[in-house]
Design an enzyme around this catalytic site. Structure first.
Site, mmCIF file in Angstrom:
data_model
loop_
_atom_site.group_PDB
_atom_site.id
_atom_site.type_symbol
_atom_site.label_atom_id
_atom_site.label_comp_id
_atom_site.label_asym_id
_atom_site.label_seq_id
_atom_site.Cartn_x
_atom_site.Cartn_y
_atom_site.Cartn_z
ATOM 1 C CG HIS A 224 35.599 30.662 47.074
ATOM 2 N ND1 HIS A 224 36.589 31.218 47.838
ATOM 3 C CD2 HIS A 224 35.192 31.661 46.248
ATOM 4 C CE1 HIS A 224 36.780 32.480 47.501
ATOM 5 N NE2 HIS A 224 35.929 32.777 46.522
ATOM 6 C CG ASP A 226 34.085 34.029 42.852
ATOM 7 O OD1 ASP A 226 34.424 33.598 43.971
ATOM 8 O OD2 ASP A 226 34.682 34.959 42.284
ATOM 9 C CG HIS A 282 39.385 32.390 43.652
ATOM 10 N ND1 HIS A 282 38.393 32.093 42.751
ATOM 11 C CD2 HIS A 282 38.828 33.273 44.526
ATOM 12 C CE1 HIS A 282 37.297 32.773 43.051
ATOM 13 N NE2 HIS A 282 37.532 33.502 44.138
ATOM 14 N NE ARG A 292 43.665 40.339 51.210
ATOM 15 C CZ ARG A 292 42.786 39.971 50.294
ATOM 16 N NH1 ARG A 292 41.504 40.232 50.460
ATOM 17 N NH2 ARG A 292 43.181 39.319 49.218
#
Ligand SMILES: O=C(O)CCC(=O)C(=O)O
Ligand SMILES: [Fe+2]
Length: 324
Positions: A224, A226, A282, A292
Site C-alpha cells: 500500500h 499511506d 510498502h 510484533r
C-alpha cells in the site's frame, strides 16, 4: 589495528562503496556515510573508518528476496536513502518548506530508550486488555482517539464499564515520542513545517499461521501507499517495540521498489520514517511466530489537519495537561 588489516578494511570499504553506488537506481541517491571518506589522511582516522564499515556491514546486506536488507542488528549510524517525491495528488496544495522534492527513507536505532519502551509496552497492554484478538491477527489501539479494534470489532477504551486509565507518566512518554519524532522528521528532511495528524495507532500482531482474517481489512500484509489511504498524510513514522528473530518471526517491513525491494527488520527502539506518497509503496510480511508491536504515526503539511485534541484531557480521563 595492524596496517595490513587496515589496508584490507580500506579495500573492503571501497568495494562496498562501489557496490552501493552501482545499486543506486531510479534516480535514488544513496547517502555516502563516513566510511566513504577514503581521503582521510591519518592512519588513526582510517582505522575508525574501517571499524565503522565492519560494524555497519553486520547490519546491512542483501535479503533472501534478492533486494537490500537492513537486519535487526543494531545500526551504529542511521541507514538512509533519498527518494524523489511523486507529484502531489490532483487538487492538493503544495506547501513550501514541507512538500520538499526529495525526502529520506531513514532508519535509526535506539530512538526510544529501553525504559521508555517498557512504559509504552505497559501502556499498550493496558489499552488492549479487553482485546479478544489474541488468537492471531492484529489488535489496533488508538490512544488519542480512544478506540481499540480486534478480530471481533471496534470498542471504545475510555468509556464503557471498565474504562482504561493511563498514568500521567505513561502519557508523558507517549506524547514525547510523537514530539521527538516530528522534530526528527523535520531535521532529517530539512522541513520548515510539519503537523502531527490523526489517526495514528499501535498494532500488536500475534503470529499464528492458522489464523484466518475475517475481512480484507484484517489482511495487514498488503502492499500500500499511506497517502492513497489517507490523503492528508505526508510523512510516515514507525517505531517498533519488539525485535525480529527474537520476539517474533516474519513481520518484515519492505519498501517495494520494482525489482529491488528493501527489507527492514524491526528492532526494539528502531524508528523508520519516509514520505507517505507513491514514492514509498510498502508492506510488511505476515507474522509467523511471537508478538510484533509497531507504532504507526503520520504527519501532515496541512495545518488544517493538525491533531489539536491530542491529550487535551477531554477525551482522556484521569489526565491533566498541566502534568505534562
Ligand atoms: O508496521 C509496519 O511495519 C508498517 C505499518 C504500515 O505500513 C502502516 O501502518 O501503514
Ligand atoms: Fe503503511
Amino acid at each position: 589495528m595492524a596496517s595490513a588489516e587496515i589496508q584490507r578494511a580500506q579495500a573492503r570499504a571501497k568495494e562496498m562503496a562501489r557496490a552501493r553506488s552501482s545499486r543506486s537506481a531510479r534516480g535514488k541517491k544513496l547517502l555516502q556515510s563516513p566510511r566513504s571518506k577514503t581521503s582521510i589522511a591519518s592512519m588513526a582516522a582510517l582505522a575508525v573508518v574501517a571499524l565503522a564499515v565492519t560494524l555497519s556491514s553486520l547490519a546491512t546486506g542483501s535479503s533472501n528476496a534478492g533486494g537490500r536488507l537492513v537486519t535487526a542488528d543494531v545500526l551504529e549510524t542511521p541507514w538512509r536513502e533519498a527518494v524523489q517525491r511523486a507529484p502531489l495528488p490532483n487538487g492538493e496544495r503544495l506547501v513550501e518548506g514541507c512538500h520538499v522534492p526529495e525526502t529520506w527513507r531513514h532508519v535509526e536505532d535506539a530512538f526510544i530508550s529501553d525504559e521508555e519502551i517498557d512504559i509504552l509496552l505497559r501502556m499498550v497492554e493496558k489499552g488492549m486488555a479487553s482485546s479478544r484478538g489474541d488468537t492471531g491477527g492484529p489488535t489496533i489501539l488508538d490512544v488519542n482517539g480512544g478506540f481499540m479494534k480486534d478480530g471481533m470489532g471496534v470498542q471504545t477504551i475510555y468509556g464503557g464499564d471498565s474504562p482504561v486509565s493511563f498514568t500521567s507518566e505513561e502519557y508523558k512518554v507517549y506524547a514525547r515520542m510523537f514530539d521527538r519524532i516530528r522534530e526528527r522528521i523535520m531535521e532529517v528532511n530539512n522541513l520548515e513545517t510539519l503537523y502531527f495528524t490523526a489517526p495514528t495507532f499501535v498494532a500488536r500482531i500475534v503470529g499464528n499461521e492458522s489464523w484466518t482474517p475475517l475481512e480484507l481489512h484484517d489482511e495487514y500484509w498488503h502492499p500500500h501507499v499511506d497517502k492513497d489511504n489517507t490523503p492528508h498524510y505526508d510523512m510516515s513514522g514507525l517505531v517498533y517495540l519488539t525485535t525480529h528473530g527474537e520476539d517474533f518471526d516474519g513481520g518484515e517491513f519492505v519498501f517495494l521498489d520494482e525489482g529491488n525491494p528493501t527489507v527492514v527488520r524491526p528492532r526494539r527502539g528502531r524508528f523508520i520514517t519516509f514520505s507517505s506518497g507513491q514514492e514509498n509503496p510498502h508492506r510488511f510480511t505476515p507474522v509467523t511466530r511471537g508478538t510484533r508491536y509497531a507504532f504507526s504515526m503520520w504527519f501532515s503539511c496541512d495545518k488544517a489537519h493538525q491533531f489539536k485534541t491530542f491529550l487535551d484531557g477531554k477525551v482522556h480521563r484521569a489526565f491533566h495537561r498541566d502534568e505534562l
